[in-house]
Write an enzyme that holds these catalytic residues in place. Structure first.
Site, PDB file in Angstrom:
ATOM      1  N   ASP A  42      20.604 -72.805 -29.120  1.00  0.00           N
ATOM      2  CA  ASP A  42      21.889 -73.282 -29.656  1.00  0.00           C
ATOM      3  C   ASP A  42      22.953 -72.207 -29.434  1.00  0.00           C
ATOM      4  OD1 ASP A  42      20.010 -72.180 -32.045  1.00  0.00           O
ATOM      5  OD2 ASP A  42      22.055 -71.435 -32.238  1.00  0.00           O
ATOM      6  N   ASP A  91      24.851 -71.060 -31.954  1.00  0.00           N
ATOM      7  CA  ASP A  91      25.149 -70.545 -33.287  1.00  0.00           C
ATOM      8  C   ASP A  91      26.438 -71.195 -33.808  1.00  0.00           C
ATOM      9  OD1 ASP A  91      24.079 -68.887 -35.348  1.00  0.00           O
ATOM     10  OD2 ASP A  91      25.735 -67.506 -35.048  1.00  0.00           O
TER      11      ASP A  91
HETATM   12  N1  LIG Z   1      21.605 -69.586 -34.407  1.00  0.00           N
HETATM   13  C1  LIG Z   1      20.515 -68.966 -34.823  1.00  0.00           C
HETATM   14  N2  LIG Z   1      20.591 -67.978 -35.756  1.00  0.00           N
HETATM   15  C2  LIG Z   1      19.488 -67.316 -36.147  1.00  0.00           C
HETATM   16  N3  LIG Z   1      18.253 -67.606 -35.712  1.00  0.00           N
HETATM   17  C3  LIG Z   1      18.129 -68.578 -34.809  1.00  0.00           C
HETATM   18  N4  LIG Z   1      17.045 -69.068 -34.201  1.00  0.00           N
HETATM   19  C4  LIG Z   1      17.440 -70.037 -33.365  1.00  0.00           C
HETATM   20  N5  LIG Z   1      18.784 -70.208 -33.442  1.00  0.00           N
HETATM   21  C5  LIG Z   1      19.238 -69.297 -34.322  1.00  0.00           C
END
Ligand SMILES: Nc1ncnc2[nH]cnc12
Ligand SMILES: CSC[C@H]1O[C@H](OP(=O)(O)O)[C@H](O)[C@@H]1O
Length: 291
Positions: free
Chosen positions: A210, A212
């Site tokens: 992703d 974030d």
């Molecule tokens: N955006 C994210 N923040 C922290 N850990 C994650 N693991 C997978 N995506 C994450």
């Protein structure tokens, strides 16, 4: 001097099994440091011994802040591991690292809070170098393996470890980008520190799930989004791990990390704490008890 490889594989979110391991057996390995995340799947890939440990346990039972990284690293050392390849799901903080991309980590920013982060302490004080926290040769071989398995890989990334379990605020996400972090996760610290103290070369292959929360015009990360991408990533992770193990040089030559503790212990021998010394039998047995 050369020896045999025993590769420890730490499986992150979405990676709880490894079907390619032959002569397989789940074995309980106890640790004086606490509760190991699960039994360890012991077996081999080709002629190389492997030891697979799912970081959150099978069924993803253990929250990131409750993973006992000391117990896990100690147990992998007890299980005979010479090196560790860890795998983690991460958010991307870098436009050029989209979901689905494999990213080899070179550096860390540790933003976790209050997790036991050392095997050492009062009665046996040690300071290992963490300047170069990952093993360059394992990282390079793993990057090569990603490409051989048919996927794109980026190298040289900085991973920020947050405490979690919540994802970051948008302001935090923007801040971490300013700090120079490329990917974000909740587990690789203090795992990488402890691997170094245990003299285990450690490489971290991350798989982006992703972006974030820093992209203002997009929905922030959610578990649904992560899980959907994890399903796509985990097949690639398994293929890469198999390729990595199968293409290791036949014999293991020593790494400087095998001797990380050589100049690290500062406590005078006659002041060593006996109870702590006992708990360090696997991690530092080479140095402290001649084991
Ligand atoms: N955006 C994210 N923040 C922290 N850990 C994650 N693991 C997978 N995506 C994450
Ligand atoms: C399920 S998303 C958050 C979760 O995934 C990552 O775990 P791992 O590093 O073990 O793959 C992240 O660090 C969080 O624990």
């Amino acid at each position: 001097m050369s020896g045999e490889w025993v590769i420890g594989i730490i499986g992150g979110s979405g990676l709880y099994q490894m079907d390619s391991i032959e002569d397989r057996q789940w074995i309980e390995v106890g640790s004086p440091w606490g509760k190991v995340s699960d039994e360890i799947l012991c077996g081999r890939i080709g002629n190389v011994k492997v030891r697979f440990l799912p970081r959150h346990g099978r069924g993803h039972r253990i929250a990131p802040g409750e993973v006992d990284a000391r117990a896990n690293i100690d147990a992998l050392k007890r299980a005979g591991c010479t090196d560790i390849l860890a795998v983690s799901a991460v958010g991307s903080l870098n436009e050029e690292l989209p979901p689905g991309r494999a990213v080899m980590v070179e550096q860390f920013i540790d933003h976790t809070k209050g997790r036991p982060a050392s095997f050492f302490g009062s009665g046996l004080v040690a300071h290992v170098s963490m300047a170069d926290p990952t093993c360059a040769r394992l990282s390079q071989w793993c990057a090569d393996a990603v490409e051989m398995a048919g996927s794109d890989v980026s190298v040289g990334a900085t991973y920020i470890a947050i405490e979690g379990p919540q994802f970051s605020t948008r302001a935090e996400s923007r801040l971490y980008r300013q700090w120079g972090a490329d990917v974000i996760g909740m587990t690789a610290m203090p795992e990488a520190r402890l691997a170094r103290e245990a003299e285990l070369p450690y490489a971290l292959m991350t798989l982006v799930t992703d972006f974030d929360g820093w992209r203002e015009d997009e929905e922030p990360v959610s578990v649904d989004q992560v899980v959907e991408q994890l399903q796509k990533n985990s097949d690639m992770a398994r293929k890469t791990i198999e390729q990595f193990v199968r293409t290791l040089p036949e014999h293991r030559t020593p790494s400087p990390i095998d001797f990380a503790l050589d100049d690290a212990v500062i406590t005078a021998p006659d002041k060593h704490d006996k109870a702590l010394l006992d708990r360090l039998d696997a991690v530092a047995g080479r140095l402290l008890t001649g084991g």
